[in-house]
Design a protein around this motif. Structure first.
Motif, mmCIF file in Angstrom:
data_model
loop_
_atom_site.group_PDB
_atom_site.id
_atom_site.type_symbol
_atom_site.label_atom_id
_atom_site.label_comp_id
_atom_site.label_asym_id
_atom_site.label_seq_id
_atom_site.Cartn_x
_atom_site.Cartn_y
_atom_site.Cartn_z
ATOM 1 N N GLY A 44 0.808 -1.212 0.000
ATOM 2 C CA GLY A 44 0.000 0.000 0.000
ATOM 3 C C GLY A 44 0.843 1.264 0.000
ATOM 4 N N SER A 45 0.321 2.319 -0.570
ATOM 5 C CA SER A 45 1.038 3.599 -0.658
ATOM 6 C C SER A 45 1.492 4.071 0.714
ATOM 7 N N GLY A 46 2.727 4.555 0.774
ATOM 8 C CA GLY A 46 3.269 5.110 2.004
ATOM 9 C C GLY A 46 3.735 4.083 3.019
ATOM 10 N N SER A 47 3.717 2.816 2.682
ATOM 11 C CA SER A 47 4.120 1.771 3.622
ATOM 12 C C SER A 47 5.633 1.683 3.742
ATOM 13 N N VAL A 48 6.098 1.157 4.877
ATOM 14 C CA VAL A 48 7.523 0.906 5.093
ATOM 15 C C VAL A 48 7.701 -0.595 5.312
ATOM 16 N N VAL A 49 8.261 -1.264 4.313
ATOM 17 C CA VAL A 49 8.403 -2.717 4.350
ATOM 18 C C VAL A 49 9.722 -3.073 5.016
#
Length: 197
Positions: free
Chosen positions: A125-130
């Motif tokens: 998803g947009s803006g996520s930090v994996v």
């Protein structure tokens, strides 16, 4: 097509029907497949491997150590990293690898911490930090990104109550939207209901 403002270094390999747009920089020994689109202001580092049919939106840097398989979507201004302990003065650092598997989509402004794998047809998803691996068809969101469901190849979220078959190794789910049958790893499927996901 290579735009006149783009820089493509000698030794870079660009596949057929691939477009390199305004102000891009493609380094030597990188390899971009066929039918790709590299949007405005992108940077492709040395030894980066990009498969066929990849869509790279504007403002993305793909650093050494990153490998992109076929038919991947990279949303605008998403970020890859390749160093787990960055220092401006460190000259003895290790390049960490990242693999984005076939058909995966990474949303705009997401950050992918290196030493991770994004599974086949997964969606970030947009803006996520994996910060850890994403399973095949996994849908992850947030900071840090958490698994909240699974998506079909068509990109829509799967109804996990629509189970067609279940074994000790896998779960088969049918997509209500396109009718595709998706085989999910059973251990990944069980993460959805785990309190420690």
């Amino acid at each position: 097509m290579i735009h006149e403002t783009a820089i493509v270094e000698e030794g870079a390999k660009i596949g057929n029907n691939t477009n390199i747009w305004h102000f891009c920089h493609v380094r030597k020994d990188s390899n971009i497949g066929n039918n790709c689109n590299v949007g405005k202001g992108c940077y492709i580092d040395i030894n980066v491997k990009i498969g066929n049919g990849v869509k790279i939106q504007n403002g993305i840097s793909i650093y050494q150590g990153v490998e992109i398989e076929d038919n991947v979507f990279l949303g605008p201004h998403m970020v890859f990293t390749n160093d787990l302990c960055p220092r401006a003065f460190n000259t003895d650092w290790k390049i960490e690898k990242t693999l984005v598997k076939e058909g995966a989509s990474i949303g705009a402004n997401s950050t992918i911490i290196c030493n991770t794998t994004i599974g086949k047809y997964a969606m970030v998803g947009s803006g996520s930090v994996v910060t850890k691996d994403v399973p095949d068809y996994g849908l992850v969101v947030g900071n840090p990104a958490k698994l909240i469901g699974f998506v079909c190849k068509c990109g829509l979220k799967l109804d996990l109550t629509n189970i067609m078959e279940e074994t000790t190794d896998y779960v088969v789910v049918n997509c209500d939207s396109c009718g595709e049958t998706i085989l999910l790893n059973k251990s990944d499927f069980e993460l959805i209901n785990s309190p420690t996901k």
